[in-house]
Enzyme design. Structure first.
Site, PDB file in Angstrom:
ATOM      1  CE  LYS A 165       0.109  -6.162 -12.580  1.00 37.09           C
ATOM      2  NZ  LYS A 165       1.197  -5.406 -11.997  1.00 37.09           N
TER       3      LYS A 165
ATOM      4  CG  ASP B 223      -7.388  -9.964 -10.308  1.00 41.07           C
ATOM      5  OD1 ASP B 223      -6.899  -9.587 -11.389  1.00 41.07           O
ATOM      6  OD2 ASP B 223      -7.158  -9.398  -9.220  1.00 41.07           O
TER       7      ASP B 223
ATOM      8  CB  THR C  34     -14.118  11.499 -14.703  1.00 40.22           C
ATOM      9  OG1 THR C  34     -14.593  11.992 -13.468  1.00 40.22           O
ATOM     10  CG2 THR C  34     -13.992  12.632 -15.715  1.00 40.22           C
TER      11      THR C  34
ATOM     12  CG  PHE D 123      -1.838  -7.897  -4.879  1.00 35.48           C
ATOM     13  CD1 PHE D 123      -1.269  -7.250  -3.796  1.00 35.48           C
ATOM     14  CD2 PHE D 123      -2.164  -7.132  -6.001  1.00 35.48           C
ATOM     15  CE1 PHE D 123      -1.026  -5.875  -3.813  1.00 35.48           C
ATOM     16  CE2 PHE D 123      -1.923  -5.762  -6.029  1.00 35.48           C
ATOM     17  CZ  PHE D 123      -1.350  -5.132  -4.937  1.00 35.48           C
TER      18      PHE D 123
HETATM   19  C1  LIG Z   1      -3.800  -9.925  -9.807  1.00 31.30           C
HETATM   20  C2  LIG Z   1      -3.777  -8.449  -9.594  1.00 31.30           C
HETATM   21  N1  LIG Z   1      -4.928  -7.797  -9.380  1.00 31.30           N
HETATM   22  C3  LIG Z   1      -4.962  -6.461  -9.210  1.00 31.30           C
HETATM   23  C4  LIG Z   1      -3.801  -5.717  -9.210  1.00 31.30           C
HETATM   24  C5  LIG Z   1      -3.862  -4.240  -8.980  1.00 31.30           C
HETATM   25  O1  LIG Z   1      -3.551  -3.553 -10.152  1.00 31.30           O
HETATM   26  P1  LIG Z   1      -3.089  -2.027 -10.085  1.00 31.30           P
HETATM   27  O2  LIG Z   1      -1.750  -2.016  -9.470  1.00 31.30           O
HETATM   28  O3  LIG Z   1      -3.110  -1.603 -11.531  1.00 31.30           O
HETATM   29  O4  LIG Z   1      -4.100  -1.303  -9.284  1.00 31.30           O
HETATM   30  C6  LIG Z   1      -2.568  -6.358  -9.424  1.00 31.30           C
HETATM   31  C7  LIG Z   1      -1.316  -5.586  -9.423  1.00 31.30           C
HETATM   32  O5  LIG Z   1      -0.227  -6.098  -9.342  1.00 31.30           O
HETATM   33  C8  LIG Z   1      -2.556  -7.757  -9.623  1.00 31.30           C
HETATM   34  O6  LIG Z   1      -1.411  -8.432  -9.801  1.00 31.30           O
END
Ligand SMILES: Cc1ncc(COP(=O)(O)O)c(C=O)c1O
Length: 488
Positions: free
Chosen positions: A346, A315, A370, A207
């Site tokens: 987060k 990530d 922006t 994700f």
């Molecule tokens: C590992 C990871 N990357 C990216 C995201 C996306 O973040 P956002 O919901 O702030 O767009 C999440 C969200 O849960 C995540 O767990």
């Protein structure tokens, strides 16, 4: 000062006794959860959900909170139910609700003006911006990183990090930053060579967000992807381990090798279709079910990325900011060199990414928007970082993690028919239920007991407490879980 005192003295339910109050890192916490309504959401929440549904899709709203009354690890809802929060707003509350250090910073008049006057940071940042980046964000950067770009959320951090990997790949390919006329003309109509055919390799179950580009690298649930066009980019299998790890070392090693071999095959295959400019991976696949991979897997993957000239992006949107016991989960992996890019959001309050200096993009406006983040969020992050350092919260996470892990391990032995496959690091832990329905029942019954946890993937229950979650909170959580499991 007055603001946070007012919040701390608000009419909260029964607070901790003097002795346990001393133990609590956030003063003023109640002594435990209490659910007053016969079901959750209670009547006031239900009423508000109905109101909201008239103006937007509110199918995901589970209850309405009272953020004036919530404190530390306890979230209070509009029906005055008090929950021990072990999910912390999808893993995004670092030091609990209404942390006094954060509230104090927010009441500083200079900081109030910082929030009131949100600048276009890429054009007219305030005088203290470079200093704030250094003293707050870079003070907790992953080892080896001293370059940072700020963004808005997790998805847009990954979007822009992918762009940076494409730009770096093309810079190397063309041997510099000067674009040809053909590139300038063709990119305007989405054609090569200016808009080249390149790809990002991702993993099944990953994700990385829901916006249009990163969605092609998100593979956790169909509902996130349906109806949206996607790039044909390579997708490798992420290791699926057998538990307990100590018993399945050989099988899990073979699983690593199988997945790594597939990565290399895909890089070869796509070299003529859409060469792989970057590999993106979570240190623990979070939304996809808290799937972990070994440090050796991440080390070897980095070697493959280097061998094929692909960027290596870790990530850390969900795993970053301390909850694995280290500020960044990939610090557990002993990589031979820092990853090229580490994205965050987060618990860090604002999105962004650290990157190696090779990846710095020449030319303004190529990675831009922006706001480019928000200096107001850096004020909050400053309070968070101060608390992490002052209260030694990474050590706290390790200690609480041990209590949670040992309690969960006992429950796993006592109720093997209900929970299995305990895993994770620090307080970033998960276990599986035998079926999706049983998993949902555990999560639902725990909420009725006053404890908020959440599912991920098909079978997993994940724990995402704040960094101020202490052993006495862990004991309450474990007691409630035992009660729920024993009633099945
Ligand atoms: C590992 C990871 N990357 C990216 C995201 C996306 O973040 P956002 O919901 O702030 O767009 C999440 C969200 O849960 C995540 O767990």
């Amino acid at each position: 000062m007055a603001l946070y005192k007012a919040i701390l003295t608000r009419n909260l339910p029964k607070v901790l006794t003097n002795q346990s109050r001393l133990l609590s890192l956030v003063p003023g916490e109640p002594e435990g959860p209490s659910v007053k309504t016969s079901s959750v959401p209670g009547p006031k929440s239900q009423q508000l959900i109905k109101e909201l549904e008239k103006i937007q899709q509110a199918g995901s709203v589970s209850l309405f909170a009272d953020y004036d009354k919530s404190i530390g690890n306890y979230m209070v809802d509009v029906d005055d139910n008090v929950f021990l929060d072990v999910f912390s707003q999808i893993a995004s509350i670092p030091v609990g609700y209404n942390h006094p250090g954060v509230l104090k910073l927010l009441s500083d008049p200079h900081n109030v003006r910082t929030i009131a006057n949100r600048p276009a940071l890429g054009v007219m940042p305030g005088a203290d911006w470079p200093e704030k980046l250094k003293s707050v964000l870079l003070s907790v950067a992953p080892p080896g990183h001293n370059q940072v770009t700020t963004m808005m959320c997790g998805s847009c951090s990954n979007e822009n990090a992918y762009k940076m990997m494409f730009m770096n790949y093309m810079k190397k390919k063309r041997g510099g930053d000067d674009f040809s006329k053909a590139e300038m003309d063709s990119c305007m109509i989405n054609m090569p060579p200016g808009a080249p055919k390149l790809s990002i390799l991702s993993f099944r179950g990953a994700f990385h967000g829901r916006t249009l580009g990163v969605l092609s690298t998100t593979h956790s649930k169909a509902i996130h992807k349906l109806d949206v066009p996607a790039f044909d980019w390579p997708i490798a299998h992420f290791p699926q381990y057998k538990y307990p790890l100590e018993e399945f070392k050989r099988e899990n090693q073979q699983e690593d090798e199988k997945c790594l071999a597939e990565v290399e095959e895909l890089i070869e295959k796509y070299s003529t279709i859409a060469p792989v400019a970057g590999i993106t991976i979570e240190p623990i696949q979070s939304e996809g079910g808290d799937n972990e991979a070994s440090p050796e897997f991440f080390q070897k993957l980095q070697k493959i990325a280097k061998k094929h000239g692909c960027g290596y992006l870790i990530d850390e949107v969900q795993t970053g900011c301390g909850s694995t016991g280290k500020m960044w989960c990939h610090e557990h992996f002993n990589l031979e060199s820092p990853p090229d890019i580490v994205t965050f959001s987060k618990k860090m309050q604002l999105g962004g990414f650290f990157h190696s200096s090779d990846f710095m993009v020449k030319g303004a406006y190529r990675i831009f928007n922006t706001w480019l983040g928000d200096p107001g969020k850096i004020v909050i992050l400053q309070g968070v970082v101060e608390a992490i350092k002052r209260d030694n919260l990474l050590k706290q996470v390790e200690e609480t993690g041990k209590v949670l892990r040992s309690g969960l391990s006992s429950l796993e032995k006592k109720y093997p028919q209900h929970i299995n496959s305990l895993r994770g690091r620090g307080t970033f832990l998960a276990f599986n239920a035998p079926t999706p329905a049983q998993r949902d029942k555990i999560v639902g019954n725990m909420k009725q007991e006053g404890v908020i946890i959440a599912g991920c993937g098909d079978l997993a229950v994940r724990l995402r407490p704040a960094l101020v979650f202490q052993p006495h909170h862990a004991e309450i959580f474990l007691g409630k879980l035992e009660k729920v499991l024993s009633q099945f």
